[in-house]
Motif scaffolding. Structure first.
Motif, PDB file in Angstrom:
ATOM      1  N   PRO A  11       0.837  -1.207   0.000  1.00 53.29           N
ATOM      2  CA  PRO A  11       0.000   0.000   0.000  1.00 53.29           C
ATOM      3  C   PRO A  11       0.867   1.249   0.000  1.00 53.29           C
ATOM      4  CG  PRO A  11      -0.681  -1.565   1.703  1.00 53.29           C
ATOM      5  CD  PRO A  11       0.671  -1.990   1.220  1.00 53.29           C
ATOM      6  N   SER A  31      -6.630  -9.945   6.870  1.00 58.10           N
ATOM      7  CA  SER A  31      -7.414  -8.861   6.303  1.00 58.10           C
ATOM      8  C   SER A  31      -8.157  -9.238   5.028  1.00 58.10           C
ATOM      9  CB  SER A  31      -6.511  -7.652   6.026  1.00 58.10           C
ATOM     10  OG  SER A  31      -5.477  -7.997   5.123  1.00 58.10           O
ATOM     11  N   GLU A  89      -8.974   0.192   1.534  1.00 55.64           N
ATOM     12  CA  GLU A  89      -7.710  -0.185   2.145  1.00 55.64           C
ATOM     13  C   GLU A  89      -6.993  -1.308   1.402  1.00 55.64           C
ATOM     14  OE1 GLU A  89     -10.983  -1.448   5.188  1.00 55.64           O
ATOM     15  OE2 GLU A  89     -10.703   0.085   3.635  1.00 55.64           O
ATOM     16  N   ASP A  90      -7.647  -1.913   0.417  1.00 57.05           N
ATOM     17  CA  ASP A  90      -6.988  -2.891  -0.438  1.00 57.05           C
ATOM     18  C   ASP A  90      -6.142  -2.231  -1.521  1.00 57.05           C
ATOM     19  OD1 ASP A  90      -8.083  -5.208   0.833  1.00 57.05           O
ATOM     20  OD2 ASP A  90      -9.955  -4.906  -0.270  1.00 57.05           O
TER      21      ASP A  90
END
Length: 115
Positions: free
Chosen positions: A40, A62, A88-89
């Motif tokens: 990320p 997650s 958030e991926d």
């Protein structure tokens, strides 16, 4: 030497799905394990999912229940089906193959999940 090429990344709305694929080419003898990692923005690379030559899998907490990893040994490919995507991926996703104790990496494909 082995080269890996990822495909399938792109922009998707939250709740949507994407399927990533990774094709291996070159001097392939035996690929023992395959996996997907992601990085990320502003964070370190992390394991997303992995699959052994025998088909055993493991996932990051997650993504459990949302992502599915699979492999085609005849074609030396590994795929990642991503469902119920969340912002958030968002990350650059990297394919990893391990052969005779050596790790090979793709250049990555960007997945962006909008809210």
């Amino acid at each position: 030497q082995v080269q890996l090429v990822e495909s399938g990344g792109g922009l998707v709305q939250a709740g949507g799905s994407l399927r990533l694929a990774c094709a291996a080419s070159g001097n392939i003898f035996r690929i023992n394990a395959m996996g997907w990692y992601r990085q990320p923005p502003g964070k370190q690379r992390e394991l997303v999912a992995a699959i052994t030559s025998g088909g055993s899998t493991n996932y990051a907490d997650s993504v459990k229940g949302r992502f599915t990893i699979s492999r085609d040994n005849a074609k030396n490919t590994v795929s990642l089906q991503m469902n119920s995507l969340r912002p958030e991926d968002t990350a650059v996703y990297y394919c990893n193959h391990q052969q005779i104790g050596v790790n090979y990496w793709g250049k990555g494909t960007l997945v962006t999940v909008s809210s």
